[in-house]
Design a protein around this motif. Structure first.
Motif, PDB file in Angstrom:
ATOM      1  N   VAL A  78       0.093   3.100  -1.542  1.00  0.00           N
ATOM      2  CA  VAL A  78       0.154   1.744  -0.969  1.00  0.00           C
ATOM      3  C   VAL A  78       0.479   0.731  -2.059  1.00  0.00           C
ATOM      4  O   VAL A  78       1.313  -0.160  -1.875  1.00  0.00           O
ATOM      5  CB  VAL A  78      -1.185   1.394  -0.266  1.00  0.00           C
ATOM      6  N   THR A  79      -0.162   0.887  -3.197  1.00  0.00           N
ATOM      7  CA  THR A  79       0.065  -0.050  -4.295  1.00  0.00           C
ATOM      8  C   THR A  79       1.522   0.029  -4.772  1.00  0.00           C
ATOM      9  O   THR A  79       2.170  -0.991  -4.998  1.00  0.00           O
ATOM     10  CB  THR A  79      -0.899   0.260  -5.475  1.00  0.00           C
ATOM     11  N   ALA A  80       2.035   1.254  -4.889  1.00  0.00           N
ATOM     12  CA  ALA A  80       3.421   1.422  -5.343  1.00  0.00           C
ATOM     13  C   ALA A  80       4.407   0.803  -4.362  1.00  0.00           C
ATOM     14  O   ALA A  80       5.498   0.376  -4.735  1.00  0.00           O
ATOM     15  CB  ALA A  80       3.720   2.917  -5.524  1.00  0.00           C
ATOM     16  N   ALA A  81       4.012   0.730  -3.078  1.00  0.00           N
ATOM     17  CA  ALA A  81       4.911   0.178  -2.053  1.00  0.00           C
ATOM     18  C   ALA A  81       4.733  -1.331  -1.890  1.00  0.00           C
ATOM     19  O   ALA A  81       5.303  -1.927  -0.980  1.00  0.00           O
ATOM     20  CB  ALA A  81       4.659   0.877  -0.718  1.00  0.00           C
ATOM     21  N   GLY A  82       3.930  -1.948  -2.743  1.00  0.00           N
ATOM     22  CA  GLY A  82       3.811  -3.417  -2.712  1.00  0.00           C
ATOM     23  C   GLY A  82       2.571  -3.938  -2.001  1.00  0.00           C
ATOM     24  O   GLY A  82       2.406  -5.151  -1.859  1.00  0.00           O
ATOM     25  N   GLY A  83       1.710  -3.057  -1.517  1.00  0.00           N
ATOM     26  CA  GLY A  83       0.481  -3.498  -0.846  1.00  0.00           C
ATOM     27  C   GLY A  83      -0.676  -3.610  -1.827  1.00  0.00           C
ATOM     28  O   GLY A  83      -0.568  -3.199  -2.984  1.00  0.00           O
ATOM     29  N   TRP A 282       4.434   1.232   8.926  1.00  0.00           N
ATOM     30  CA  TRP A 282       4.894   0.400   7.827  1.00  0.00           C
ATOM     31  C   TRP A 282       4.328   0.929   6.511  1.00  0.00           C
ATOM     32  O   TRP A 282       3.241   1.493   6.481  1.00  0.00           O
ATOM     33  CB  TRP A 282       4.547  -1.073   8.036  1.00  0.00           C
ATOM     34  N   THR A 283       5.126   0.733   5.475  1.00  0.00           N
ATOM     35  CA  THR A 283       4.749   1.221   4.149  1.00  0.00           C
ATOM     36  C   THR A 283       4.835   0.051   3.176  1.00  0.00           C
ATOM     37  O   THR A 283       5.941  -0.386   2.831  1.00  0.00           O
ATOM     38  CB  THR A 283       5.707   2.359   3.706  1.00  0.00           C
TER      39      THR A 283
END
Ligand code: SF4
Length: 492
Positions: A78-83, A282-283
């Motif tokens: 999630v963090t890598a995808a901008g979350g 969503w990612t």
């Protein structure tokens, strides 16, 4: 009626009113029988249903066994995808995180997709205390919210309402919350749906913050999945600038291939559909498409305590399809509110006492809210043996021991009440462990049987007042067996 379940009495007391309410029983009977018949048909269309059920069970068990690993993988994805990932140990912490995130946007209104997790933690009430208004956008949730009511079913939270009641709620309440109900509104489904659509549309277009739960989280990519039937979820998940998802830590699946199993079993088990009308995935975030900010709040709130119980942990496999509610004879008569939780029916009877502990009156009574007929187990798409967990939880209640994890230890926490049951069980254990004493006691009971009272004295009177005490035979079974069968088949 209040909008929360706080301070609910024990199940028998809460169910009493519902059982005597003919309208409620009629609404519930009609709705549950309709859904149950459709589900049965949808399931028989699939030739490998049993294999899908077994696969779902195995995937969930595997994931729960390695939950720490998959949660860390999810956070990384999630963090890598901008979350941004937040961890919440309990309801208070989750509510505080969400309120702070909303306040940071400067907004005082949010739109919500139906979410069991946010109901579990009482998010709407917590946000209101901070001056933030949360608008439910699922049709049934809207009915519950406008009616200042409580949800009574996992899938159809307003199942206890009929069309006439819904029209009255819309006419009376919609103007207080936004666009009023159209003039001359009737109780036809099409008109009611149109009234809700018009009322909600202005909220969708105005809201800058959306709040959701999720049906699944895929660890390998950090993707969240929401399945719904009305399209309101799609609006909440794509239109706002900020999206906050509050999700129980057990909602994780390792891979997309694992997800495939549940995308087949969930729609058929819940709405009896071959595939779901709206599935939104969503990612993280994507420039120029959907919310610019995405926050995932991972909620524990009693789940790791539940995981510590070897029998009870299977409740965490639940995918909230509600099939067990629709076949349960107790739910059909008692209704959802009697379970004192957002999780009603058979799954509620095993999940709430584990998430909250069996220390309150309502939670200690829930494992008894069942006839143990097993219909819930038969329909469960992840094969949760609900009767087994119910019996296990009854044991915990009677023994007065609640399994709790403390640090890395599992301990028994004493519970209040049920002293008489505990004393009876201790006496039974003592007698069954001493065959000689048991035999002597049985003979004595047979010889004195004419002197036995027909009802119990003291507190036992209420129990024996509605039951016949079993007659003690003139000759104990063991003596009869010895006399008639002595020496045969190894009898002594
Ligand atoms: S316990 Fe099984 S049948 Fe009941 S809601 Fe959960 S997944 Fe569905």
């Amino acid at each position: 009626m209040s909008g929360t379940f706080v301070g609910m009495p024990a199940f028998p007391e809460a169910a009493h009113e519902a059982v005597n309410n003919q309208t409620l029983r009629g609404n519930l009977r009609h709705a549950t029988h309709t859904i149950r018949a459709k589900r049965a048909k949808a399931v028989t269309e699939v030739s490998d249903w049993a294999e899908l059920r077994e696969a779902g069970k195995r995937i969930k068990d595997h994931t729960l066994r390695h939950l720490d690993r998959y949660l860390e993988q999810l956070e990384t994805s999630v963090t890598a995808a901008g979350g941004t990932v937040h961890w919440a140990a309990d309801a208070d912490e989750a509510n505080r995180i969400v309120a702070d995130l909303v306040k940071a946007t400067g907004e005082s209104e949010v739109v919500k997709v139906k979410s069991m997790a946010t109901q579990e933690i009482g998010l709407n009430e917590a946000l209101l205390e901070e001056g933030i208004h949360a608008y439910e956008t699922d049709l049934a949730e809207l009915i519950v919210q406008l009616g200042k009511d409580r949800p009574s079913h996992i899938l159809v939270p307003a199942i206890h309402r009929n069309r006439g009641e819904i029209r009255d709620i819309f006419e009376r309440e919609m103007s207080e919350w936004g666009r009023p109900a159209p003039e001359g509104l009737t109780d036809t489904p099409a008109e009611l749906a149109e009234a809700a659509r018009l009322h909600l549309r202005e909220k969708f277009l105005r809201a800058k913050v959306g709040i959701s739960g999720a049906n699944f989280m895929v660890a390998e990519t950090g993707t969240l999945v929401v399945v719904e039937s009305e399209g309101n979820g799609r609006m909440c998940l794509t239109l706002p600038e900020t999206l906050i998802s509050v999700v129980g830590i057990e909602k994780i699946v390792p891979t997309w291939q694992d997800l495939e199993v549940f995308m087949q079993t969930l729609p058929r088990s819940s709405t009896a559909e071959r595939m779901n009308p709206y599935t939104t995935m969503w990612t993280g975030t994507t420039d120029g498409d959907g919310p610019r900010d995405f926050h995932l709040v991972l909620l524990d709130n009693g789940r790791t305590d539940t995981l510590a119980d070897e029998v009870g942990r299977q409740a965490l496999r639940c995918i909230r399809c509600s099939a067990c509610l629709n076949v349960c004879p107790v739910y059909e008569r008692a209704g959802g509110h009697a379970y004192g939780s957002v999780y009603p029916g058979p799954i509620g009877a095993i999940l709430s006492p584990q998430l909250r502990g069996v220390t309150s009156e309502i939670d200690a009574s829930l494992p008894y809210a069942s006839s143990l007929c097993g219909a819930c187990y038969d329909v469960c798409p992840v094969a949760i043996d609900i009767p087994e967990v119910l019996v296990h939880l009854r044991e915990r209640v009677v023994q007065g021991g609640e399994v709790m994890s403390k640090g890395n230890k599992v301990v028994l926490k004493p519970a209040k009440g049920h002293a008489a049951e505990r004393a009876a069980m201790r006496a039974a254990r003592w007698a069954f462990g001493r065959p000689g004493a048991l035999r002597a006691g049985q003979r004595l009971a047979s010889r004195t049987r004419r002197l036995h009272p027909r009802s119990l004295p003291g507190p036992g009177k209420a129990w024996s007042g509605t039951r016949d005490l079993p007659a003690v035979p003139a000759e104990p079974f063991r003596d009869w067996w010895q006399r008639t069968q002595g020496g045969k088949d190894g009898a002594k």
